[in-house]
Design an enzyme around this catalytic site. Structure first.
Site, PDB file in Angstrom:
ATOM      1  N   ILE A  43     -26.527 -61.558  -1.754  1.00 42.19           N
ATOM      2  CA  ILE A  43     -25.441 -61.688  -0.343  1.00 42.19           C
ATOM      3  C   ILE A  43     -24.965 -60.491   0.244  1.00 42.19           C
ATOM      4  O   ILE A  43     -24.899 -59.255  -0.520  1.00 42.19           O
ATOM      5  CB  ILE A  43     -24.078 -62.044  -1.344  1.00 42.19           C
ATOM      6  N   LYS A  79     -14.130 -36.892  11.591  1.00 38.53           N
ATOM      7  CA  LYS A  79     -13.548 -37.204  12.924  1.00 38.53           C
ATOM      8  C   LYS A  79     -12.108 -36.978  13.008  1.00 38.53           C
ATOM      9  O   LYS A  79     -11.234 -37.091  11.847  1.00 38.53           O
ATOM     10  CB  LYS A  79     -13.567 -38.753  13.059  1.00 38.53           C
TER      11      LYS A  79
END
Length: 261
Positions: A43, A79
């Site tokens: 998955i 960031k």
């Protein structure tokens, strides 16, 4: 008297969410608690990358993860904020910087003074008073300076990260397994509910293995194996708040050095 403490935790689903849950439990709970995560490599997970806000740094701090080790293992960057282009109108651009803006004066917040000064034509754009917003477009970054004087904006630099979400999940898996979390490869075929109250009692894997627990965490993503398919909790419809309800995640070639926003 019976011991009411939870001793067996089962996390259904891996990925970033599942392994964040496992790592957090392994860090903050005592050693008498069993933590088991069930996932299947067949998955896939959502996303090709991850952009975060400073809350993730707080989470990493809780786990005691070193910034340099984290960024190296997830191929990440730092960031200072988020840039929004064409957000209000075409041609418009602004940077939402993390952290504080300006300095409060007495009991009144900075923005009240800024609004009055702006109306009088004496103040610059609000972003000019944020270290993050000023530094980011200039390609400047630094963590908090331990030797900065009290009240200096350099003493508490708020930042977050961009990183490979798949690598972060694998990084946390190693962290969690080193602290006793057990991983089981397999797919959930059935969820067994308790007859008296309808709570989850156990999950049954496709190979027939039955896994019982006292606390189940559903990290199966959009499928909602426990919270939706078994418990039918339902979803809150936020479509009236979300005029844009689609996202497209794609990989791209590097076009230059990474920017701190």
């Amino acid at each position: 008297m019976t011991d009411p403490r939870i001793r067996n935790i089962v996390i259904v689903g891996g990925g970033t969410a599942g392994w964040m849950a496992a790592a957090a439990f392994a860090k903050v709970l005592d050693t008498g608690c069993s933590i088991r995560l069930v996932e299947s490599e067949e998955i896939g997970t959502v996303g090709v990358g991850e952009g975060t806000v400073p809350h993730l740094k707080l989470f990493n701090n809780l786990l005691g993860i070193d910034d340099v080790e984290f960024v190296r293992n997830t191929q990440g960057t730092f960031k200072l904020g988020v840039q929004f282009n064409d957000w209000g109108r075409l041609g418009d651009s602004y940077v939402h910087g993390f952290g504080t803006i300006g300095h409060d004066v007495g009991l009144l917040p900075f923005h009240q003074y800024w609004i009055k000064a702006r109306q009088a034509g004496k103040a610059d754009e609000i972003g000019a008073y944020s270290l993050n917003t000023v530094a980011a477009p200039r390609g400047r970054f630094m963590p908090s300076a331990s030797d900065a004087p009290p009240g200096s904006p350099l003493a508490n630099v708020a930042y977050a990260y961009h990183f490979d979400a798949g690598r972060y999940a694998r990084f946390l898996r190693g962290y969690a397994e080193q602290r006793g979390v057990r991983r089981t490869e397999g797919k959930v075929a059935q969820t067994v509910l308790r007859a008296d109250d309808g709570f989850v009692e156990a999950i049954v894997l496709e190979n027939g293995e039955r896994i019982e627990g006292e606390l189940f965490i559903d990290c199966s993503g959009f499928r909602g194996l426990l919270i939706e398919q078994a418990l039918h909790t339902g979803y809150l419809d936020f479509s009236h708040w979300l005029p844009c309800d689609r996202a497209l995640a794609v990989a791209c070639e590097k076009v230059g050095p990474p920017t701190p926003y």
